[in-house]
Design a protein around this motif. Structure first.
Motif, PDB file in Angstrom:
ATOM      1  N   GLN A  97       0.926  -1.216   0.077  1.00  0.00           N
ATOM      2  CA  GLN A  97       0.019  -0.021   0.129  1.00  0.00           C
ATOM      3  C   GLN A  97       0.895   1.158   0.076  1.00  0.00           C
ATOM      4  O   GLN A  97       1.827   1.417   0.821  1.00  0.00           O
ATOM      5  N   GLY A  98       0.519   2.127  -0.851  1.00  0.00           N
ATOM      6  CA  GLY A  98       1.062   3.728  -0.764  1.00  0.00           C
ATOM      7  C   GLY A  98       2.595   3.474  -1.652  1.00  0.00           C
ATOM      8  O   GLY A  98       3.396   4.193  -1.504  1.00  0.00           O
TER       9      GLY A  98
ATOM     10  N   GLU B 292      -1.600  -0.949  -7.344  1.00  0.00           N
ATOM     11  CA  GLU B 292      -0.845   0.000  -7.119  1.00  0.00           C
ATOM     12  C   GLU B 292       0.607  -0.536  -8.060  1.00  0.00           C
ATOM     13  O   GLU B 292       1.352   0.516  -8.526  1.00  0.00           O
TER      14      GLU B 292
ATOM     15  N   GLN C  42      -6.230  -1.385 -11.101  1.00  0.00           N
ATOM     16  CA  GLN C  42      -6.315  -0.402 -10.145  1.00  0.00           C
ATOM     17  C   GLN C  42      -5.115  -1.018  -9.109  1.00  0.00           C
ATOM     18  O   GLN C  42      -4.976  -0.269  -7.853  1.00  0.00           O
TER      19      GLN C  42
ATOM     20  N   VAL D 142      -3.488   5.756  -9.415  1.00  0.00           N
ATOM     21  CA  VAL D 142      -4.385   4.517  -9.216  1.00  0.00           C
ATOM     22  C   VAL D 142      -5.750   4.964  -9.440  1.00  0.00           C
ATOM     23  O   VAL D 142      -6.552   4.166 -10.148  1.00  0.00           O
ATOM     24  N   LYS D 143      -6.055   6.128  -9.215  1.00  0.00           N
ATOM     25  CA  LYS D 143      -7.407   6.664  -9.407  1.00  0.00           C
ATOM     26  C   LYS D 143      -7.837   6.879 -10.960  1.00  0.00           C
ATOM     27  O   LYS D 143      -9.077   7.002 -11.009  1.00  0.00           O
TER      28      LYS D 143
ATOM     29  N   TRP E 230       1.559   6.661  -6.697  1.00  0.00           N
ATOM     30  CA  TRP E 230       0.806   8.003  -6.456  1.00  0.00           C
ATOM     31  C   TRP E 230      -0.694   7.569  -6.610  1.00  0.00           C
ATOM     32  O   TRP E 230      -1.285   6.901  -7.426  1.00  0.00           O
ATOM     33  N   GLU E 231      -1.389   8.157  -5.480  1.00  0.00           N
ATOM     34  CA  GLU E 231      -2.916   8.131  -5.510  1.00  0.00           C
ATOM     35  C   GLU E 231      -3.608   8.353  -6.784  1.00  0.00           C
ATOM     36  O   GLU E 231      -4.502   7.801  -7.122  1.00  0.00           O
ATOM     37  N   THR E 232      -3.099   9.417  -7.258  1.00  0.00           N
ATOM     38  CA  THR E 232      -3.593  10.216  -8.385  1.00  0.00           C
ATOM     39  C   THR E 232      -3.450   9.194  -9.603  1.00  0.00           C
ATOM     40  O   THR E 232      -4.328   9.024 -10.487  1.00  0.00           O
TER      41      THR E 232
END
Length: 274
Positions: A126-127, A169, A167, A134-135, A130-132
């Motif tokens: 996890q982490g 990571e 999706q 993945v989204k 970048w969250e952006t």
């Protein structure tokens, strides 16, 4: 370094000579499993990044940069594959997503075990992206039940969970191209376990990513993270210092403009003369 012909002297870890070998994926084999014993030569405080390195791997080449389709990654299924290459498997099933980026995913896996206690360290995935990133990726409607498709989780079952698909990571991190031929990506993070100086660990490698007949090499990197995310405090201090100098210079220019501003063509005022 666990694969490749270009030898690299390890730093921070002392490898047991009896376990030092190339974990090469030979022709005709899908996976080669190896175990390396190493001694930690300096204390490493969690969180500890576990990165893989492929050197060289040209993610900055045009063929890689153009080897994907945004509509597919965002969940749109066209009538036929939009990719000219890497669009179907040997059985004729459609690769989804298609293209070089999605078919070259790094799929070596690792585990780290304390040699004294036989405890396997928890590697959190996890982490690591970048969250952006993945989204912006989405699986298509009807996934994974659409017929005639070869999905990511079918191609890379050890990396891609079926429920996550594009999706995942690890996939999002891989398809963000590296700017240099040395590709270093996060594999996982050791969150709650320090590595002590003198501690012996076992590094288990399941190698599936082939580099045979190339001059490339594969490495595993363990690095502590600083306040800004990187392992080097010196580099972080340099960035903070350089930023402070730029802010100071900007404030000086702003002060001059406020106190000695002049219209275009107007002569320099006395207060601004040196």
């Amino acid at each position: 370094q666990y694969d490749g012909t270009q030898l690299f002297e390890p730093e921070g870890l002392e490898l047991d000579p009896s376990s030092s070998k190339n974990c090469t994926v030979t022709e005709g084999r899908t996976t080669n499993s190896c175990t390396f014993k190493a001694r930690v030569t300096q204390h490493m405080k969690a969180p500890i990044r576990v990165d893989f390195v492929v050197d060289p791997f040209y993610q900055n080449h045009a063929s890689f940069l153009e080897g994907f389709n945004w509509q597919e990654l965002q969940g749109t299924v066209a009538e036929k594959s939009p990719c000219k290459f890497m669009n179907e498997d040997s059985s004729g099933a459609r690769l989804f997503p298609c293209g070089l980026q999605a078919t070259s995913l790094f799929n070596d896996t690792f585990s780290i075990v304390d040699d004294f206690t036989d405890e396997e360290l928890l590697l959190s995935k996890q982490g690591i992206a970048w969250e952006t990133d993945v989204k912006r990726f989405h699986n298509p409607e009807g996934y994974p039940g659409l017929p005639g498709m070869n999905w990511l989780f079918q191609r890379f079952p050890s990396i891609i969970p079926e429920e996550l698909g594009v999706q995942t990571e690890a996939f999002a991190a891989w398809v963000r191209p590296s700017f240099s031929p040395i590709v270093q990506k996060a594999y996982a993070v050791i969150l709650d376990h320090d590595l002590q100086e003198g501690q012996t660990i076992l590094i288990n490698v399941n190698a599936s990513f082939p580099i045979t007949n190339t001059d490339a090499r594969k490495m595993l990197v363990l690095a502590t993270t600083g306040p800004l995310g990187g392992p080097s405090d010196g580099f972080e201090r340099f960035l903070l210092g350089a930023g402070s100098v730029c802010w100071a210079a900007a404030l000086v220019v702003a002060a001059i403009q406020c106190s000695c501003s002049r219209k275009r063509g107007e002569g320099r005022r006395r207060c601004c003369r040196v």
